[in-house]
Structure formats: C-alpha cells, structure tokens
Design a protein around this motif. Structure first.
Motif, PDB file in Angstrom:
ATOM      1  N   SER A 179      55.183  28.475  19.308  1.00  0.00           N
ATOM      2  CA  SER A 179      55.657  27.430  18.390  1.00  0.00           C
ATOM      3  C   SER A 179      55.656  26.093  19.121  1.00  0.00           C
ATOM      4  O   SER A 179      56.360  25.932  20.123  1.00  0.00           O
TER       5      SER A 179
ATOM      6  N   GLN B  95      56.941  23.367  17.987  1.00  0.00           N
ATOM      7  CA  GLN B  95      58.237  22.714  17.819  1.00  0.00           C
ATOM      8  C   GLN B  95      59.232  23.180  18.884  1.00  0.00           C
ATOM      9  O   GLN B  95      59.925  22.375  19.514  1.00  0.00           O
TER      10      GLN B  95
ATOM     11  N   LEU C 221      67.127  26.718  16.585  1.00  0.00           N
ATOM     12  CA  LEU C 221      65.911  26.457  15.818  1.00  0.00           C
ATOM     13  C   LEU C 221      65.028  27.698  15.730  1.00  0.00           C
ATOM     14  O   LEU C 221      64.455  27.991  14.675  1.00  0.00           O
TER      15      LEU C 221
ATOM     16  N   TRP D 140      66.639  30.083  13.265  1.00  0.00           N
ATOM     17  CA  TRP D 140      66.420  29.677  11.877  1.00  0.00           C
ATOM     18  C   TRP D 140      65.000  29.991  11.430  1.00  0.00           C
ATOM     19  O   TRP D 140      64.775  30.442  10.300  1.00  0.00           O
ATOM     20  N   GLN D 141      64.021  29.742  12.321  1.00  0.00           N
ATOM     21  CA  GLN D 141      62.633  30.057  11.964  1.00  0.00           C
ATOM     22  C   GLN D 141      62.454  31.557  11.759  1.00  0.00           C
ATOM     23  O   GLN D 141      61.701  31.987  10.872  1.00  0.00           O
ATOM     24  N   THR D 142      63.150  32.361  12.553  1.00  0.00           N
ATOM     25  CA  THR D 142      63.044  33.821  12.395  1.00  0.00           C
ATOM     26  C   THR D 142      63.672  34.256  11.083  1.00  0.00           C
ATOM     27  O   THR D 142      63.133  35.103  10.340  1.00  0.00           O
TER      28      THR D 142
ATOM     29  N   ASP E  40      63.902  32.496   8.446  1.00  0.00           N
ATOM     30  CA  ASP E  40      63.033  32.019   7.363  1.00  0.00           C
ATOM     31  C   ASP E  40      61.721  32.769   7.314  1.00  0.00           C
ATOM     32  O   ASP E  40      60.887  32.519   6.428  1.00  0.00           O
TER      33      ASP E  40
ATOM     34  N   ASP F  43      59.333  32.561   9.550  1.00  0.00           N
ATOM     35  CA  ASP F  43      58.244  31.812  10.176  1.00  0.00           C
ATOM     36  C   ASP F  43      57.966  32.266  11.608  1.00  0.00           C
ATOM     37  O   ASP F  43      56.966  31.859  12.207  1.00  0.00           O
ATOM     38  N   LEU F  44      58.843  33.101  12.162  1.00  0.00           N
ATOM     39  CA  LEU F  44      58.698  33.538  13.553  1.00  0.00           C
ATOM     40  C   LEU F  44      59.082  35.000  13.652  1.00  0.00           C
ATOM     41  O   LEU F  44      60.104  35.427  13.083  1.00  0.00           O
TER      42      LEU F  44
ATOM     43  N   TYR G   4      60.694  35.810  18.910  1.00  0.00           N
ATOM     44  CA  TYR G   4      61.938  35.056  19.068  1.00  0.00           C
ATOM     45  C   TYR G   4      62.724  35.548  20.290  1.00  0.00           C
ATOM     46  O   TYR G   4      63.268  34.752  21.071  1.00  0.00           O
TER      47      TYR G   4
END
Length: 564
Positions: free
Chosen positions: A144, A146, A249, A252-254, A256, A258-259, A264
C-alpha cells in the motif's frame, strides 16, 4: 553476510502474514496457490519448514557477519596503531620533548580503541539500518503506497534530528577526548615519577590532582551523554506516530476489504521492524562522535611532518668516524641560538672531550652529531659527508651512544646489552660487559645475564645502569662512540676501570665525550671548552691548565685548589 542476515531477518514477518492468510483463507491462501497444496495443515507445515531454513540462514549469516566485521575492525585498529606509532617514533626528538608523553599514549591506545568500537559496532548498525529501510520499504510499497507514506514519515524527522544532534555533540566529544588525554598524561607522568611522589609524601596531593583530571573527564562524558540520551525519547515519539498510522489506517483498510488480513498482519509487524531499529541511531551517533573525535586526533598525529627526515647516502665501509662541524648554529623551536658558529674537527680514531658549565651547549652539540636535531646553519660531517644526506643505518648504525639519562628496557641484562645488536653471541655480550666493567657484578647475580631488570632498569643502581648502557654501546663496535656523562654515577674505582676500557675502545674508534667531572677527561687528544654556545678554548689537559683560562679555573674548583 550482513545483507543476507537482514534479508533472513525480514522473512519471518512475511511468514507470519502467510500463516494468518492460511488460517483465514484456507485453500485459497497465497502459500496454497504458490505450492499447490490444499490442506491448511500441510501449508502450515511448509511454512514451518521454510521458517527453520530461514532461521538457520539468519543465525549462520549473523555469526559470519560478526566475525568478519570484528576481524575487519581489529585489522584496521592494528594497522592504524602500528602506522601511528611508527610515524611517532620517526618524529624528531624535539617534538616528543614538547608534547606530554601521556597525550601521545592516549592517541595510540585509547583513540585507536574508540575507532575500533565504531568499526565493530557502529558501521554494521548503519548498514543494517539502511538495509532494513530498503527491504521493509519494498514490502510496504507492494502492499500500500498510502501506508508506505505514513510509516516512512518519521524517518526524515529522525534523520534531520540526527544531523542536529551531531552538530551539538561534536564539540562535546572533542572535549571528552581532550579530557581523557589530560588524564592519561597525568597518570603516565605520575607513574614515571612515583619515587619523587613518595619521597615528598605527596601521595594524597597527587591523588587529589588525578581525581581532578578524572572529574573533568567524567563531567565531559556526562555532558555528552545527557545530550545523546535525549535523542532516544524523541525517536520513540516519531516511531509511535508511524506505528499508530499503520495500526489505524491499515486496520481501517482491512475492515473495508481493501487490504488482506495476512498482509495487514505483515505490515503491523513490519512497521515495528522498520522503525524500532532507529532507536539505535542514538548509540550509533554516540559511537560515531567518539570515533570521529578520536580519528581527528589520530590523523593530526599522522599529519605531523618529520622535521628530521633520513637521507639516502651511504658511507663506505669501514666507517672511519671523522667528525667535523663547520660554522654550526643551532637552537630549539623558535628560541634563540644555543650554539653560535661552532667549528670543530675530531680526526678518526682520536678521543675528544667537550666540557663547560651547565647550559654551555654540550648536549645540544651531541644532538647534532647524532642528528636528533639539524643545525639552523652550517654543516655536521661524518667522514666528509653531511649527516643530513646519510640514511639512518650509515649514521646511527655507525654510532654507539650512552645518554645522560639511561634507559633500560624491561627484560634481561643480556637483552639490554644486545639491544643494538640482537644477533650478538653470548661471548660478544660478555666481552662487552667486561669492557664496561659490569661483568663481575653480573656474575654475582643468581641468574647472571638472564637476570630480569624492571622498566627503565629500576632494580639496578645508577652506576650499574650506566655500565650496562656502556656495554650496549661498545657491543655495536661503533666507528664513533658518543658518551654524555657516561661515568657520572659510578664510584672512583669503577670509573678508573671504565676509563681503561674506553682507552682500549678508543684505539679502534673515534670517541666524543661530554663531561662535567674533569677528572674523567684528563687524557683525550683534545678538550673543547664551551661557554654560552661558543668554543672559547681547545687543547690537551696540560695545555689548558697552563693557559690559566676558563678550563684551568674549572679544574681548580673541582680539585679543591680554589672555591667557586
């Protein structure tokens, strides 16, 4: 080996993520797709096997890297110490006389050791930190961008902080090195003068003086330590910011979707792996500043020019030993001349003496003949060749020298006599001892020539040390024998025996004698009388007494015929 070790060090975190991925996704896991294995038990087994191999590689490479780094550090330490010592011993005698011995000792020993610590600990840590950032950064970049940005955000702050602290620490550690040099110099001087300290019951006063130097060293260290220690908490705060960003962060991506959960997990572990080694930057910075300050001092020593370099010319064998001084002016450093226009000829095979009151320039003249110093103008010639043109083997290899301040090395009597001719046979050593009137004394010792003498010959009397030094000079069978008060510490009977030996030695070499006791120089071919750096009289003993000049006055005082 360091690179391989760091790669192996990063892999277990990836395996942890892979294991989490196996538990969560089962047969659809990343490791299952790569290995083509559906069973989650088998996948975990494969991961365990890979982990064993990785740990073995990591352990073996860490061992190899440690041995190689330390070997490199020890090798550089050895080479640098030997090079610095060799350079120091080629510097002119005047440089050593104006510099505290302890300061030079601190540079050759403590400063070199500080540099070794930087090479042994600091440089490997720097390399490992850089590799860690590169490898972990690659994992983050793939996962990632970000999170890469947030995780790496503390690194520029830490680097900038390191540079700021470096500038702050630099003068502090310069002061530390100065204080340790002062302490080392005081310790060295006091140990050399221990007899004087005891004789004046100055032990308590000297203890307090050494304590003062030690306190100054401790305070300088504490000041530097307080500044360097403040860096670690600041680094920890920067690490906390980076780790918190990844935790929140990435989480949160996990959540959602996205990860991946396994990835993670890897990133959480990797963030700590990325940032936590940066806490060692403070220690590395500390080592760097100590090593830098020490390196400056070592390089400053190596940069001192050799003021009295060796020439390249060689004398024809056998060396005759003729000495000539032509219009010689000489002095020390920027001070006034101590010798003024000296003209002197000492033919080969003759014995000449130099006498005069204290400060007349007698020892200064000998230093020019031995080329411990060079004249400001004029020439000093040996067998017609300027001594500045001769290599050391031709000049000092042709000279036997007995100094006023006798130095014997820690070792046996035989070792000290043979110092100028290490390949001398036992018979040669004994013959030299006989010529110096020391053989009977040595024979009376339980271990004879194998008797051990302490550093500077402290276990012997002054007269015994002088006779051993004289035997050491005679063993070289020199073309020129230079004696600076060589019989000042012996009794009359021993002096008579030595004078008889010197007359025999003088039959096969040129002899140049400096003496305060005129009774020791009654029979030379010529006596040179110095006063305030000038030759004021010259002749035989009888001629000079008959002239009723300065020599006759000195003779009258020493024989009791007149008072001072």
């Amino acid at each position: 080996m360091s690179t391989l070790n760091k790669v192996a060090d990063v892999v277990p975190e990836l395996l942890i993520g892979a294991a989490v991925d196996v538990v969560v996704r089962g047969s659809d896991s990343f490791i299952g797709d790569v290995l083509g294995v559906e069973s989650r038990y088998a996948q975990l087994g494969w991961l365990a096997a890979i982990n064993v191999v990785v740990w073995i590689i990591e352990s073996a490479s860490e061992y190899a890297a440690g041995v190689l780094w330390r070997g490199l550090a020890q090798g550089i330490e050895h080479d640098l110490r030997v090079e610095a010592y060799d350079h120091a011993q080629h510097l002119d005698l005047g440089w050593h006389e104006t510099r505290p011995q302890g300061t030079t000792l601190a540079t050759l020993n403590d400063d070199v050791n500080q540099l070794e610590r930087l090479l042994d600990v600091g440089f490997p840590a720097i390399l490992q930190t850089v590799l860690n950032v590169v490898l972990v950064g690659a994992v983050f970049a793939v996962a990632s961008w970000q999170l890469t940005l947030y995780a790496f955000l503390p690194i520029p702050l830490i680097v900038i902080g390191s540079l700021v602290f470096q500038r702050r620490l630099e003068p502090l550690y310069d002061d530390v090195r100065e204080r340790v040099a002062d302490l080392s110099g005081a310790l060295s001087a006091n140990l050399s003068g221990i007899a004087t300290i005891k004789s004046f019951t100055a032990e308590d006063r000297e203890r307090d003086r050494i304590a003062g130097f030690s306190i100054a060293y401790r305070q300088a260290n504490l000041t530097a330590i307080r500044s360097s220690a403040a860096f670690v908490p600041l680094v920890r705060m920067a690490i906390l910011a980076g780790f918190t960003c990844t935790l929140l962060l990435g989480g949160w991506q996990t959540l959602d979707g996205d990860l991946e959960l396994g990835l993670y997990s890897v990133l959480v572990f990797m963030t700590q792996r990325l940032l936590w080694p940066l806490t060692d930057v403070a220690e590395v910075l500390d080592l760097y500043q100590r090593g830098r300050a020490s390196t400056v001092r070592i390089l400053a020593l190596l940069a001192v020019p050799v003021a009295v370099p060796a020439g390249t010319a060689r004398l024809d064998k056998p060396v005759g030993g003729r000495v000539e001084l032509r219009g010689v002016r000489a002095g020390y450093a920027d001070g006034p001349d101590v010798l003024h226009g000296i003209d002197m000829v000492i033919p080969a095979g003759e014995t000449h003496a130099i006498v005069g009151s204290t400060g007349a320039g007698k020892s200064s003249l000998l230093r020019l003949v031995l080329r411990f110093d060079d004249p400001r103008s004029g020439e000093v010639l040996l067998d017609g060749t300027d001594v500045r043109e001769l290599d050391w083997d031709s000049l000092r290899g042709s000279v036997g020298y007995v100094a006023q301040d006798i130095y014997l090395f820690s070792g046996s009597i035989a070792d000290n006599i043979a110092y100028g001719r290490p390949d001398a046979s036992q018979a040669d050593i004994e013959a030299a001892a006989e010529a110096a009137a020391i053989a009977d004394f040595v024979a009376s010792l339980p271990e004879g020539y194998g008797t051990w003498v302490g550093e500077r010959g402290v276990t012997l009397s002054g007269g015994q040390r002088q006779r051993i030094a004289l035997a050491r000079a005679l063993l070289r069978d020199p073309a020129l024998l230079v004696l600076d008060e060589a019989t000042s510490a012996v009794d009359n009977e021993t002096e008579a025996a030595i004078q008889s030996s010197l007359r025999r030695a003088g039959e096969r070499c040129t002899t140049l004698v400096v003496a305060h006791r005129l009774s020791t120089v009654r029979h030379p071919h010529r006596i040179w009388v110095l006063d305030a750096g000038r030759v004021i009289e010259a002749g035989t003993h009888d001629e000079l007494v008959a002239q009723r000049g300065s020599y006759a006055a000195l003779w009258a005082v020493q024989t009791g015929e007149a008072t001072a």
